[in-house]
Design a protein around this motif. Structure first.
Motif, PDB file in Angstrom:
ATOM      1  N   ASN A 129       7.017 -11.440 -31.358  1.00  0.00           N
ATOM      2  CA  ASN A 129       6.668 -12.565 -32.235  1.00  0.00           C
ATOM      3  C   ASN A 129       5.846 -12.095 -33.439  1.00  0.00           C
ATOM      4  O   ASN A 129       6.082 -12.505 -34.569  1.00  0.00           O
ATOM      5  N   LEU A 130       4.893 -11.213 -33.115  1.00  0.00           N
ATOM      6  CA  LEU A 130       4.033 -10.692 -34.186  1.00  0.00           C
ATOM      7  C   LEU A 130       4.871  -9.959 -35.236  1.00  0.00           C
ATOM      8  O   LEU A 130       4.707 -10.147 -36.443  1.00  0.00           O
ATOM      9  N   ILE A 131       5.827  -9.136 -34.720  1.00  0.00           N
ATOM     10  CA  ILE A 131       6.668  -8.368 -35.651  1.00  0.00           C
ATOM     11  C   ILE A 131       7.515  -9.313 -36.500  1.00  0.00           C
ATOM     12  O   ILE A 131       7.616  -9.154 -37.729  1.00  0.00           O
ATOM     13  N   VAL A 132       8.105 -10.310 -35.869  1.00  0.00           N
ATOM     14  CA  VAL A 132       8.927 -11.272 -36.635  1.00  0.00           C
ATOM     15  C   VAL A 132       8.046 -11.996 -37.654  1.00  0.00           C
ATOM     16  O   VAL A 132       8.406 -12.129 -38.835  1.00  0.00           O
ATOM     17  N   GLN A 133       6.873 -12.421 -37.206  1.00  0.00           N
ATOM     18  CA  GLN A 133       5.959 -13.138 -38.130  1.00  0.00           C
ATOM     19  C   GLN A 133       5.622 -12.261 -39.341  1.00  0.00           C
ATOM     20  O   GLN A 133       5.665 -12.707 -40.492  1.00  0.00           O
ATOM     21  N   CYS A 134       5.298 -10.992 -39.008  1.00  0.00           N
ATOM     22  CA  CYS A 134       4.939 -10.075 -40.124  1.00  0.00           C
ATOM     23  C   CYS A 134       6.125  -9.908 -41.069  1.00  0.00           C
ATOM     24  O   CYS A 134       5.968  -9.880 -42.301  1.00  0.00           O
ATOM     25  N   GLY A 135       7.325  -9.776 -40.478  1.00  0.00           N
ATOM     26  CA  GLY A 135       8.517  -9.622 -41.309  1.00  0.00           C
ATOM     27  C   GLY A 135       8.712 -10.830 -42.201  1.00  0.00           C
ATOM     28  O   GLY A 135       8.998 -10.710 -43.405  1.00  0.00           O
ATOM     29  N   ILE A 136       8.543 -12.043 -41.613  1.00  0.00           N
ATOM     30  CA  ILE A 136       8.720 -13.267 -42.417  1.00  0.00           C
ATOM     31  C   ILE A 136       7.664 -13.330 -43.523  1.00  0.00           C
ATOM     32  O   ILE A 136       7.969 -13.641 -44.677  1.00  0.00           O
ATOM     33  N   ILE A 137       6.429 -12.990 -43.149  1.00  0.00           N
ATOM     34  CA  ILE A 137       5.354 -13.019 -44.170  1.00  0.00           C
ATOM     35  C   ILE A 137       5.699 -12.077 -45.328  1.00  0.00           C
ATOM     36  O   ILE A 137       5.589 -12.423 -46.500  1.00  0.00           O
ATOM     37  N   ALA A 138       6.174 -10.843 -44.954  1.00  0.00           N
ATOM     38  CA  ALA A 138       6.517  -9.861 -46.001  1.00  0.00           C
ATOM     39  C   ALA A 138       7.624 -10.404 -46.898  1.00  0.00           C
ATOM     40  O   ALA A 138       7.553 -10.329 -48.131  1.00  0.00           O
ATOM     41  N   LEU A 139       8.647 -11.013 -46.267  1.00  0.00           N
ATOM     42  CA  LEU A 139       9.770 -11.553 -47.038  1.00  0.00           C
ATOM     43  C   LEU A 139       9.343 -12.698 -47.951  1.00  0.00           C
ATOM     44  O   LEU A 139       9.667 -12.723 -49.139  1.00  0.00           O
ATOM     45  N   LEU A 140       8.575 -13.629 -47.341  1.00  0.00           N
ATOM     46  CA  LEU A 140       8.111 -14.780 -48.135  1.00  0.00           C
ATOM     47  C   LEU A 140       7.230 -14.331 -49.282  1.00  0.00           C
ATOM     48  O   LEU A 140       7.277 -14.873 -50.396  1.00  0.00           O
ATOM     49  N   SER A 141       6.399 -13.312 -49.022  1.00  0.00           N
ATOM     50  CA  SER A 141       5.515 -12.821 -50.096  1.00  0.00           C
ATOM     51  C   SER A 141       6.343 -12.264 -51.243  1.00  0.00           C
ATOM     52  O   SER A 141       6.056 -12.490 -52.422  1.00  0.00           O
ATOM     53  N   LEU A 142       7.391 -11.486 -50.851  1.00  0.00           N
ATOM     54  CA  LEU A 142       8.234 -10.914 -51.906  1.00  0.00           C
ATOM     55  C   LEU A 142       8.926 -12.016 -52.705  1.00  0.00           C
ATOM     56  O   LEU A 142       8.991 -11.975 -53.933  1.00  0.00           O
ATOM     57  N   LEU A 143       9.406 -13.029 -51.963  1.00  0.00           N
ATOM     58  CA  LEU A 143      10.066 -14.154 -52.628  1.00  0.00           C
ATOM     59  C   LEU A 143       9.062 -14.873 -53.541  1.00  0.00           C
ATOM     60  O   LEU A 143       9.357 -15.166 -54.711  1.00  0.00           O
ATOM     61  N   GLY A 144       7.869 -15.124 -52.990  1.00  0.00           N
ATOM     62  CA  GLY A 144       6.815 -15.783 -53.766  1.00  0.00           C
ATOM     63  C   GLY A 144       6.459 -14.956 -54.986  1.00  0.00           C
ATOM     64  O   GLY A 144       6.260 -15.483 -56.092  1.00  0.00           O
ATOM     65  N   SER A 145       6.433 -13.635 -54.813  1.00  0.00           N
ATOM     66  CA  SER A 145       6.096 -12.744 -55.922  1.00  0.00           C
ATOM     67  C   SER A 145       7.137 -12.871 -57.035  1.00  0.00           C
ATOM     68  O   SER A 145       6.808 -12.922 -58.219  1.00  0.00           O
ATOM     69  N   LEU A 146       8.417 -12.964 -56.612  1.00  0.00           N
ATOM     70  CA  LEU A 146       9.493 -13.100 -57.609  1.00  0.00           C
ATOM     71  C   LEU A 146       9.387 -14.432 -58.353  1.00  0.00           C
ATOM     72  O   LEU A 146       9.503 -14.488 -59.579  1.00  0.00           O
ATOM     73  N   ILE A 147       9.148 -15.511 -57.573  1.00  0.00           N
ATOM     74  CA  ILE A 147       9.085 -16.843 -58.208  1.00  0.00           C
ATOM     75  C   ILE A 147       7.900 -16.923 -59.172  1.00  0.00           C
ATOM     76  O   ILE A 147       8.036 -17.370 -60.318  1.00  0.00           O
ATOM     77  N   THR A 148       6.739 -16.433 -58.723  1.00  0.00           N
ATOM     78  CA  THR A 148       5.566 -16.514 -59.611  1.00  0.00           C
ATOM     79  C   THR A 148       5.763 -15.622 -60.840  1.00  0.00           C
ATOM     80  O   THR A 148       5.341 -15.965 -61.949  1.00  0.00           O
ATOM     81  N   LEU A 149       6.455 -14.483 -60.642  1.00  0.00           N
ATOM     82  CA  LEU A 149       6.717 -13.591 -61.782  1.00  0.00           C
ATOM     83  C   LEU A 149       7.629 -14.297 -62.783  1.00  0.00           C
ATOM     84  O   LEU A 149       7.436 -14.216 -63.995  1.00  0.00           O
ATOM     85  N   TYR A 150       8.614 -15.031 -62.234  1.00  0.00           N
ATOM     86  CA  TYR A 150       9.548 -15.766 -63.100  1.00  0.00           C
ATOM     87  C   TYR A 150       8.790 -16.828 -63.911  1.00  0.00           C
ATOM     88  O   TYR A 150       8.948 -16.925 -65.133  1.00  0.00           O
ATOM     89  N   ILE A 151       7.918 -17.593 -63.216  1.00  0.00           N
ATOM     90  CA  ILE A 151       7.168 -18.656 -63.932  1.00  0.00           C
ATOM     91  C   ILE A 151       6.255 -18.024 -64.992  1.00  0.00           C
ATOM     92  O   ILE A 151       6.204 -18.465 -66.140  1.00  0.00           O
ATOM     93  N   GLY A 152       5.568 -16.941 -64.579  1.00  0.00           N
ATOM     94  CA  GLY A 152       4.681 -16.247 -65.527  1.00  0.00           C
ATOM     95  C   GLY A 152       5.460 -15.759 -66.741  1.00  0.00           C
ATOM     96  O   GLY A 152       5.044 -15.919 -67.886  1.00  0.00           O
TER      97      GLY A 152
END
Ligand SMILES: Nc1ncnc2c1ncn2[C@@H]1O[C@H](COP(=O)(O)OP(=O)(O)OP(=O)(O)O)[C@@H](O)[C@H]1O
Length: 600
Positions: free
Chosen positions: A62-85
């Motif tokens: 569970n921890l590994i999956v959670q970490c993986g999801i967090i990493a993915l969401l962060s990357l996605l969030g990073s892309l979206i915020t970069l786009y808005i910026g």
């Protein structure tokens, strides 16, 4: 101090779009923060894997999956915020660009003509185009990049220090050394001077290149090859020399920086091995070591970007300096409360003028003690030898330059007190060299009065004898000058200028009579247009053919900057001075021409 004021100038330029830029910076920073999160997630995963290396079943999936999801969401969030910026910074940049170009174009139209004579067209073009474009590049791309390139390494380094400060320090040392090497070259007096010279060399090459292309007819007629066009060739040579000098200057520091920063992990390995020997078997150290190896390349990328951004920054600071210099050029002074003229008499009162200030090496007195009155509704002609100062007198009336002594008065009001707008409304000018803009013929005529209807444009063209030749063009009034090889002959262009002036219908008319278009048909049409144009106006005409001004109420003979004779045609002939000599030469030339024509 100087550097500060340049940076301030740059800030002033961007301050207008503060809101958008702050939003862009916040989103870009957020994007940078989110870029670091996957590393923390990977750290947790590796830690978990190592913890259960001998007991795979005990791994917390569970921890590994959670970490993986967090990493993915962060990357996605990073892309979206970069786009808005990025969107915010681009919107801000294009608006700033637009405003800056409009302000610059307005400003260059308001500075005295002296500035344009001093400044090469290519130089100004480069400032309005390239230097302004660089500001767009800076705001839209480099500013977000700069935020990322500074924040990401700082965060990563902070994280590494938190993990293991000794190993982080080992990484920090080569980074510091790399930047120190760069600063030693570009921060030095020699480096900055070389960079300034490089900027000037680019500008000079641009300016002389434009002059070279503009002067192509002369280049062809006189068979001047590119190689022997000395100023241009010298500028190209200087550009090559300074580029080589800069390459030579920074080759060692640049290569070392690139190698050191590009291979940071190389420093992490021996440091890790050395430290590990003391803590062999420590699992958490192994995780840290792996993470250092993973993070080092991610640290290199933004640091290398900083190197390029540094170069970009220097370019835009230099470009901004030039933009500031244009704005620093004082516009023609405007009165606080403009006065309206009470009539349209022109009076020159003891006017003296030089193009260059008295302390300049090129100082030369052009006009001395010029006094005359050109009455409303009358024609005043300026005649005299070439270089005597006739065109200068005409351009002073329009305040292309301001006089150094004496006054120029229209209807009782000195031109300085009228305000440029009123002055331009009051005076029309038909130049010898007509400038037609890259636009339709209709718009070129409408420049005389932007509110004129199509019918009024056509009526002016008819009076100026243009309607016929415009009708012969494929697209008539919609023909774009310069497009598809459509160019007008000198005489046709002159008639378009007359149509423009007719449309403007200003009460004062300054005419610089064309000398070149002497064929009889053209001449007759130009004269017909002019006859309509001058009706009821105060006319100041610079005459090259004396026959056209025989009927003038007043003729002024201008020689070496002074009025040496004045009167009507008959009075001046009777005086038997320079005018009479000019008249005799004119008659002789006319007879010779007539002879040639009858022979032909
Ligand atoms: N922009 C300028 N900067 C410096 N000197 C100038 C400039 N324009 C003209 N001059 C100089 O001023 C003097 C007068 O020139 P001007 O063009 O007024 O004479 P002109 O009588 O109209 O000559 P032409 O009949 O040949 O047109 C000349 O010596 C010329 O070289």
């Amino acid at each position: 101090m100087k550097g500060n004021s340049e940076a301030l100038g740059l800030l002033k330029t961007v301050a207008g779009k503060k809101g958008l830029l702050v939003t862009a910076s916040i989103f870009t920073t957020l994007s940078s923060l989110l870029q670091v999160v996957p590393f923390a997630a990977v750290y947790r995963i590796i830690e978990e894997l190592l913890l259960h290396a001998r007991d795979i079943g005990g791994i917390n999936k569970n921890l590994i999956v959670q970490c993986g999801i967090i990493a993915l969401l962060s990357l996605l969030g990073s892309l979206i915020t970069l786009y808005i910026g990025g969107m915010c910074s681009h919107i801000a940049a294009f608006n700033i660009l637009y405003e800056l170009r409009v302000r610059l174009s307005d400003h260059v139209a308001k500075v005295p003509m002296g500035y344009h004579t001093r400044t090469a067209t290519g130089e100004l073009k480069k400032i309005i185009e390239t230097s302004v474009e660089k500001i767009e590049k800076f705001i839209a791309h480099q500013l977000p990049d700069l935020v990322t390139a500074v924040i990401v390494p700082l965060l990563l380094l902070g994280y590494l220090f938190w993990l293991d400060w000794v190993m982080a320090l080992v990484l920090l040392l080569p980074i510091g050394a790399g930047f120190w090497l760069q600063a030693r070259v570009f921060g030095s007096e020699g480096g900055q001077k070389a960079y300034r010279e490089f900027q000037y060399a680019v500008e000079e090459m641009n300016a002389t290149g434009v002059e070279y292309v503009r002067g192509m007819p002369a280049v062809k007629v006189f068979g001047i090859a590119a190689d022997s066009f000395l100023t241009f060739r010298d500028a190209v040579t200087r550009y090559r020399d300074i580029s080589l000098r800069i390459t030579n200057l920074c080759k060692i520091s640049y290569s070392l920086f690139f190698v050191i920063i590009g291979s940071l992990f190389v420093f992490a390995v021996p440091a890790g091995i050395l430290l590990a020997s003391g803590e062999a078997g420590s699992q958490s150290f192994a995780v840290t070591m792996i993470l250092f190896l993973l993070i080092s390349p991610s640290l290199s990328a933004p640091l290398l970007k900083l190197l390029y951004l540094g170069g970009g920054m220097r370019e835009i600071v230099e470009g901004n300096k030039r933009i500031e210099a244009v704005f620093a050029e004082k516009p023609v002074s405007e009165p606080e409360s403009p006065r309206l003229p009470s009539g349209y008499d022109i009076a020159f009162e003891d006017v003296s003028f030089a193009y260059e200030p008295e302390d300049s090496m090129n100082y030369k007195q052009i006009l001395s003690g010029i006094s005359f009155t050109a009455r409303a509704g009358e024609m005043t002609a300026l005649v005299g030898p070439s270089g005597g100062g006739k065109s200068t007198i005409a351009s002073l009336l329009l305040r292309f330059w301001d006089v150094q002594q004496g006054r120029i008065i229209i209807g009782g009001v000195p031109v300085q007190e009228m305000g440029t707008e009123k002055l331009m409304d009051t005076v029309s000018f038909v130049f010898q060299d007509v400038h037609l803009f890259y636009d339709t013929i209709e718009e070129n005529i409408r420049m005389g009065n932007t509110r004129a209807t199509k019918e009024e444009v056509i009526a002016a063209a008819q009076t100026a004898c243009c309607h016929e030749f415009i009708g012969r063009l494929e697209s008539g009034y919609d023909t774009r000058i310069g497009e598809g090889g459509t160019y007008l002959s000198g005489g046709e262009a002159q008639r378009v200028a007359i149509a423009r002036a007719l449309l403007k219908n200003a009460p004062i008319l300054v005419l610089d009579e064309a000398t070149a278009y002497a064929d009889a048909e053209n001449e007759r049409k130009i004269q017909r247009g002019l006859a309509e144009l001058v009706k009821g106006k105060t006319v100041l005409i610079i005459a090259h053919r004396l026959s056209t001004i025989q009927g003038a109420e007043q003729i002024l003979v201008v020689k070496q900057g002074q009025i040496t004779e004045r009167g009507t045609h008959e009075e001046l002939r009777a005086h038997k001075g320079l005018y009479e000599q000019m008249w005799q030469s004119h008659i002789a030339a006319a007879k010779w021409r007539l002879g040639e024509e009858t022979k032909g």
